[in-house]
Enzyme design. Structure first.
Site, mmCIF file in Angstrom:
data_model
loop_
_atom_site.group_PDB
_atom_site.id
_atom_site.type_symbol
_atom_site.label_atom_id
_atom_site.label_comp_id
_atom_site.label_asym_id
_atom_site.label_seq_id
_atom_site.Cartn_x
_atom_site.Cartn_y
_atom_site.Cartn_z
ATOM 1 N N ASN A 1 -3.765 -32.247 -14.146
ATOM 2 C CA ASN A 1 -3.771 -31.770 -15.530
ATOM 3 C C ASN A 1 -3.200 -32.863 -16.435
ATOM 4 O O ASN A 1 -2.004 -33.141 -16.405
ATOM 5 C CB ASN A 1 -2.927 -30.490 -15.620
ATOM 6 N N HIS B 1 -10.886 -27.089 -19.457
ATOM 7 C CA HIS B 1 -9.594 -27.752 -19.291
ATOM 8 C C HIS B 1 -9.317 -27.908 -17.798
ATOM 9 O O HIS B 1 -9.513 -26.979 -17.016
ATOM 10 C CB HIS B 1 -8.501 -26.925 -19.957
ATOM 11 N N CYS C 1 -2.525 -28.740 -24.554
ATOM 12 C CA CYS C 1 -3.780 -29.055 -23.858
ATOM 13 C C CYS C 1 -5.021 -28.756 -24.685
ATOM 14 O O CYS C 1 -6.112 -29.203 -24.345
ATOM 15 C CB CYS C 1 -3.862 -28.287 -22.554
#
Ligand code: ACO
Length: 330
Positions: free
Chosen positions: A286, A256, A116
């Site tokens: 996500n 994030h 990520c």
């Protein structure tokens, strides 16, 4: 005369698959509820790629949008960096597939794997290449088909993730978001907290590995959560302190997009109000490397960053990896 080269994000664009997977639909797939998902994660729905949509094809759409956004010809691109942990193939790189389809025949291309945090890792490379004069124009593509490694029978993970792509053109010329600083880090001691065990050279695909579901991602969610908040704070402070800035100097925090509770915890540590934090987690979940890039692109396309304003990107992911980047609109 000041000959110093400055790296800026001069164009950006994103691509989200059309198919929406709602919490209600997940209720019929695993033992979960819309109420649990929303209160524990903030996610209401996420996008899922079709069988014909791949990390490369989503990345190609995003790359074309980013190049159109700043009117750059693909032949002017010197380097393509693809941040992904779900490449089409182990090799050739997804970067090579994207290079072919967008006609960037003068560009070198490679994939970067920092889960990520991949987009911020890619920014650090682009900044260095451009400021050293090695390259003039770099295309970063962050693209993920996380649905391909998610076990839709595991309620601990399947509610969290979605697919999508975003791309940015970084250049030594033009106006945009100046990349003032990037801070990145890794803690390999936590490597197994979030892992895709199968399919690599340690556990090659076999009948047994499929039976054991080794081709799906595994995550110790609670542990990852604890590290996420701490590590994002460390990275963000490093960036801010190198320019003597505080949370109150930021117009936007773009974190994030993994969990609304992680986002709120990090915003609180910098004294930021909700309206200064850009969120997409409710609608996309996500999307790994592409999450922070999709959120930043949305801010830019909506013209929400004024001249002179500071934006801080911050992310964490498997590895564990983390990163932050301070951007200023000019
Ligand atoms: N529906 C209903 N119940 C669930 C679900 C679900 N979808 N998932 C888990 N539960 C249950 C658990 O089984 C557990 O039950 P138990 O107490 O009977 O054992 C209970 O809910 C609580 O589980 P916790 O894991 O403690 O829940 P928590 O509040 O920590 O939330 C979550 C879990 C959302 C995963 C959270 O820990 C989190 O967001 N962690 C960070 C994950 C993350 O960001 N990962 C991405 C990293 S980025 C990358 O590189 C890809």
């Amino acid at each position: 005369m000041n000959n110093q080269r400055i790296a800026r994000i001069i164009g950006s664009g994103s691509f989200l698959p059309e198919k929406v997977l709602t919490n209600k639909e997940l209720e019929s797939m695993v033992e979960t509820s819309d109420e649990w998902i929303v209160t524990r994660t903030g996610i209401k729905e996420r996008r899922v790629a079709s069988e014909e949509e791949h990390t490369s094809t989503m990345g190609i759409h995003a790359a074309k949008a980013a190049m159109d956004n700043c009117n750059i010809d693909p032949l002017e691109i010197d380097l393509i960096i693809v941040a992904t942990c779900t490449p089409d193939y182990l090799f050739p790189s997804t970067g090579a597939l994207i290079q072919r389809e967008i006609g960037a025949t003068n560009a070198a291309a490679f994939d970067l794997q920092a889960a990520c945090s991949g987009y911020i890792y890619a920014l650090s490379i682009a900044k260095s290449y451009i400021e050293s004069g090695f390259y003039k124009n770099i295309l970063i593509v962050a693209s993920e088909k996380i649905s391909s490694i998610v076990d839709y029978e595991d309620r601990n993970t399947c509610v969290l993730f979605g697919d999508g792509a975003s791309a940015s053109v970084i250049s030594h010329e033009g106006k945009g978001l100046e990349i003032r600083d990037v801070s990145i880090g890794t803690d390999g001691n936590q490597a197994e907290l979030l892992i895709l065990p199968g399919g690599g050279s340690r556990i090659p695909p076999s009948e047994q590995s499929l039976k054991d579901k080794q081709h799906f991602l595994k995550m110790e969610g609670r542990e990852v959560f604890k590290h996420a908040v701490r590590l994002m704070e460390v990275a963000a402070r490093q960036c801010l302190e190198s320019f003597n800035l505080k949370g109150s100097d930021l117009a936007w925090l773009v974190p994030h997009q993994a969990n609304i509770r992680i986002i709120s915890a990090i915003a609180k540590r910098f004294g930021l109000k909700d309206e200064n934090v850009h969120k997409t987690v409710h609608k996309y979940g996500n999307t790994s490397a592409s999450g922070v890039a999709i959120a930043l692109d949305e801010l830019v396309q909506d013209k929400k960053v004024a001249k002179g304003e500071n934006v801080l990107l911050v992310a964490f992911g498997a590895g564990l990896t983390w990163g932050a980047s301070l951007l200023t609109q000019n």
